[in-house]
Design a protein around this motif. Structure first.
Motif, PDB file in Angstrom:
ATOM      1  N   SER A 112       0.843  -1.199   0.000  1.00 44.06           N
ATOM      2  CA  SER A 112       0.000   0.000   0.000  1.00 44.06           C
ATOM      3  C   SER A 112       0.877   1.247   0.000  1.00 44.06           C
ATOM      4  O   SER A 112       2.040   1.218   0.419  1.00 44.06           O
ATOM      5  CB  SER A 112      -0.931   0.003   1.215  1.00 44.06           C
ATOM      6  N   GLU A 113       0.292   2.318  -0.461  1.00 42.26           N
ATOM      7  CA  GLU A 113       1.011   3.591  -0.551  1.00 42.26           C
ATOM      8  C   GLU A 113       0.663   4.436   0.670  1.00 42.26           C
ATOM      9  O   GLU A 113      -0.467   4.891   0.825  1.00 42.26           O
ATOM     10  CB  GLU A 113       0.607   4.310  -1.841  1.00 42.26           C
ATOM     11  N   ARG A 114       1.657   4.616   1.556  1.00 46.77           N
ATOM     12  CA  ARG A 114       1.414   5.437   2.746  1.00 46.77           C
ATOM     13  C   ARG A 114       1.389   6.910   2.367  1.00 46.77           C
ATOM     14  O   ARG A 114       0.547   7.670   2.833  1.00 46.77           O
ATOM     15  CB  ARG A 114       2.477   5.163   3.800  1.00 46.77           C
ATOM     16  N   ASP A 115       2.338   7.313   1.558  1.00 45.87           N
ATOM     17  CA  ASP A 115       2.355   8.659   0.983  1.00 45.87           C
ATOM     18  C   ASP A 115       3.160   8.578  -0.305  1.00 45.87           C
ATOM     19  O   ASP A 115       3.556   7.490  -0.728  1.00 45.87           O
ATOM     20  CB  ASP A 115       2.927   9.702   1.963  1.00 45.87           C
ATOM     21  N   THR A 118       6.516   6.832   0.340  1.00 48.99           N
ATOM     22  CA  THR A 118       6.631   5.652   1.204  1.00 48.99           C
ATOM     23  C   THR A 118       5.642   4.558   0.794  1.00 48.99           C
ATOM     24  O   THR A 118       4.457   4.827   0.583  1.00 48.99           O
ATOM     25  CB  THR A 118       6.369   6.022   2.679  1.00 48.99           C
ATOM     26  N   VAL A 120       4.327   0.522   1.987  1.00 48.19           N
ATOM     27  CA  VAL A 120       4.304  -0.382   3.141  1.00 48.19           C
ATOM     28  C   VAL A 120       3.830  -1.761   2.685  1.00 48.19           C
ATOM     29  O   VAL A 120       2.791  -1.884   2.031  1.00 48.19           O
ATOM     30  CB  VAL A 120       3.380   0.140   4.263  1.00 48.19           C
ATOM     31  N   THR A 122       2.415  -5.120   4.125  1.00 52.55           N
ATOM     32  CA  THR A 122       1.796  -5.635   5.357  1.00 52.55           C
ATOM     33  C   THR A 122       1.475  -7.124   5.283  1.00 52.55           C
ATOM     34  O   THR A 122       1.178  -7.738   6.308  1.00 52.55           O
ATOM     35  CB  THR A 122       0.508  -4.859   5.667  1.00 52.55           C
ATOM     36  N   GLU A 160       5.622  -5.923   8.573  1.00 49.79           N
ATOM     37  CA  GLU A 160       5.533  -4.498   8.246  1.00 49.79           C
ATOM     38  C   GLU A 160       6.893  -4.067   7.706  1.00 49.79           C
ATOM     39  O   GLU A 160       7.842  -3.859   8.464  1.00 49.79           O
ATOM     40  CB  GLU A 160       5.143  -3.646   9.452  1.00 49.79           C
ATOM     41  N   ILE A 162       8.713  -1.224   5.484  1.00 47.80           N
ATOM     42  CA  ILE A 162       8.522   0.142   4.987  1.00 47.80           C
ATOM     43  C   ILE A 162       9.609   0.454   3.963  1.00 47.80           C
ATOM     44  O   ILE A 162      10.807   0.300   4.242  1.00 47.80           O
ATOM     45  CB  ILE A 162       8.568   1.163   6.142  1.00 47.80           C
ATOM     46  N   HIS A 164      11.168   3.367   1.607  1.00 44.75           N
ATOM     47  CA  HIS A 164      11.264   4.804   1.335  1.00 44.75           C
ATOM     48  C   HIS A 164      11.803   4.988  -0.080  1.00 44.75           C
ATOM     49  O   HIS A 164      12.883   4.484  -0.419  1.00 44.75           O
ATOM     50  CB  HIS A 164      12.185   5.483   2.352  1.00 44.75           C
TER      51      HIS A 164
END
Length: 375
Positions: A112-115, A118, A120, A122, A160, A162, A164
Motif C-alpha cells: 500500500s502507498e502510505r504517501d 513511502t 508499506v 503488510t 511491516e 517500509i 522509502h
C-alpha cells in the motif's frame, strides 16, 4: 513424539473406538495405524515433500470454505476449492488446475502507498519470509531495477516492511517493479500426490475433498453404530438386573446351592427362560458373571423406579440414534455445520483472490543506462 490434542483435534482427530491399532515397536503398548480424521486436515494445512521419483505440494485452504465445500459434496455439488494462505496477500488462481500437476498460482505481497514517498508491505507471499523478501528488494535496488532510498523492517507478529522511495520516483511504477523484479510476487506450482491404499495417487484437491467427506460420513456412521450398541447393552443389562432382583432369583434355593459357576449358569438360564423374548440378544455366561458379581448391598437397595426411568431415557436415545442412521447425510451436514459454528470464528479467508495483469519488466525497469553522442 507426544503432543496434547486441542479441543478441535479431540473432536475431529481421535476416537479410540474407531481407530485401527497396532502393537508398538516393543509390543508393550498399542499405537494407531492412522487416525480417524473427520475433517479434510491435509487440505487445511497443506503439505510438501519429496521421495524417490515422487513429490507432493498441497497448498493450504480456508477452514470455513472446506466445511462449506464438504456440505456441498453431500448435497451433490462438485466443490471448487482455491488455496488460502495464512500469510495473506493476493493470489491469482486462474491456472490453479484444481491443485494438479501443471497448475500455477501467482501470489503477491500486499503493498500500500502510505504517501508519495513511502510504500508499506503488510502481507507477504506464501513460501517467503520477511527477511528473504527484503533481501530480494535490496538485490533489485543494487541492480538498478528499482530505486529506493532505504528500507525498514518493523515486522513483529505481523509483517511491516517500509520502503522509502528515492526522490522523483513514482510509487505506482515502483509497486509494479517490485512485483516484476522481487519476491513480492512468486509463482507456486502445486502437485497434489497422496498415499491411498499404500500406493501414490495423483488427484485434484476437489476429488480429495470429496473422498474426505465420504470418509467423514462413514466414520460418523461407525460412531453412531457403536453408540447404538452401547445403549442397547445398557438397556440389556439394566433389564437383566431388574428381572434378577424383581423375581428374587438371587435368593432362589437352586441358585444359592449352586457350587460351581457352570451350575449357576444352568440355573439362571432356566429361571430367565420365560423372559428371553424381552432381550435383543442371547444371555451369555459373561452376563451372568456380571450379575453374580453385584454386591448384596446394591441388590437390596435397588431402585426399580429409577431403573425404569433410565431405560425410558435410553430408549429415547436409541430412537434418536436410529433416526440419525436413517438420515445419515443430513446428520453429516449438521456435523460440518456444528464445526463451523463452534470453531469458525475469525477463520475467514486471508488471501484475497484477484486476476493479475501481466507486468512487463521492460515497461517498469528504470532507465539506468546513460547514452553519449560522439560529436
Amino acid at each position: 513424539i507426544e503432543a496434547r490434542l486441542s479441543k478441535f483435534a479431540n473432536e475431529v482427530l481421535f476416537n479410540a473406538d474407531t481407530t485401527v491399532w497396532q502393537a508398538s515397536y516393543d509390543g508393550r503398548n498399542k499405537e494407531p495405524i492412522t487416525l480417524p480424521v473427520k475433517f479434510p486436515l491435509l487440505l487445511a494445512q497443506g503439505a510438501e515433500g519429496i521421495a524417490v521419483g515422487l513429490a507432493t505440494k498441497i497448498l493450504p485452504h480456508n477452514f470455513i470454505e472446506l466445511l462449506d465445500a464438504s456440505i456441498a459434496v453431500l448435497q451433490g455439488v462438485r466443490p471448487n476449492l482455491l488455496p488460502d494462505f495464512y500469510t495473506g496477500g493476493l493470489a491469482d488462481c486462474a491456472a490453479y488446475n484444481e491443485g494438479q500437476r501443471g497448475g500455477k498460482v501467482r501470489v503477491r505481497a500486499r503493498i500500500s502507498e502510505r504517501d508519495k514517498k513511502t510504500l508499506v508491505i503488510t502481507e507477504i507471499p506464501f513460501s517467503t519470509t520477511s527477511g528473504g523478501l527484503i533481501d530480494s528488494i535490496i538485490n533489485a535496488n543494487e541492480k538498478g531495477k528499482i530505486k529506493i532510498k532505504k528500507i525498514e523492517d518493523n515486522t513483529t507478529w505481523d509483517p511491516e516492511i517500509i520502503i522509502h522511495l528515492a526522490p522523483g520516483i513514482s510509487p505506482d511504477v515502483t509497486i509494479d517493479a517490485l512485483y516484476a523484479f522481487t519476491d513480492c510476487e512468486v509463482s507456486i506450482s502445486p502437485n497434489t500426490c497422496v498415499i491411498q491404499d499404500d500406493k501414490p495417487r495423483f488427484m485434484s484437491v476437489n476429488d480429495m475433498l470429496t473422498e474426505s467427506t465420504h470418509t467423514t460420513k462413514d466414520l460418523l456412521k461407525q460412531e453412531l453404530e457403536i453408540k447404538l450398541k452401547e445403549l442397547m447393552e445398557k438397556i440389556f443389562f439394566s433389564s437383566l438386573l431388574k428381572i434378577f432382583i424383581q423375581e428374587g432369583m438371587y435368593k432362589h434355593p437352586d441358585y444359592e446351592s449352586s457350587s460351581t459357576f457352570e451350575l449357576v449358569v444352568e440355573v439362571l438360564n432356566r429361571l430367565f427362560e420365560p423372559f428371553f423374548s424381552q432381550f435383543y440378544r442371547e444371555i451369555l455366561p459373561e452376563d451372568y458373571k456380571r450379575l453374580i458379581d453385584k454386591p448384596m448391598s446394591s441388590i437390596t437397595r435397588f431402585d426399580f423406579k429409577k431403573t425404569d426411568e433410565q431405560i425410558k431415557n435410553l430408549n429415547e436415545e436409541i430412537k434418536q440414534v436410529k433416526h440419525h442412521l436413517k438420515h445419515l447425510t443430513e446428520y453429516t451436514i449438521a456435523w460440518f455445520e456444528k464445526l463451523k459454528d463452534k470453531y469458525g470464528k475469525d477463520r475467514g479467508r486471508k488471501t484475497e483472490l484477484r486476476t493479475f495483469d501481466r507486468v512487463e519488466a521492460a515497461q517498469v525497469a528504470l532507465a539506468n543506462v546513460k547514452l553519449y553522442v560522439n560529436r
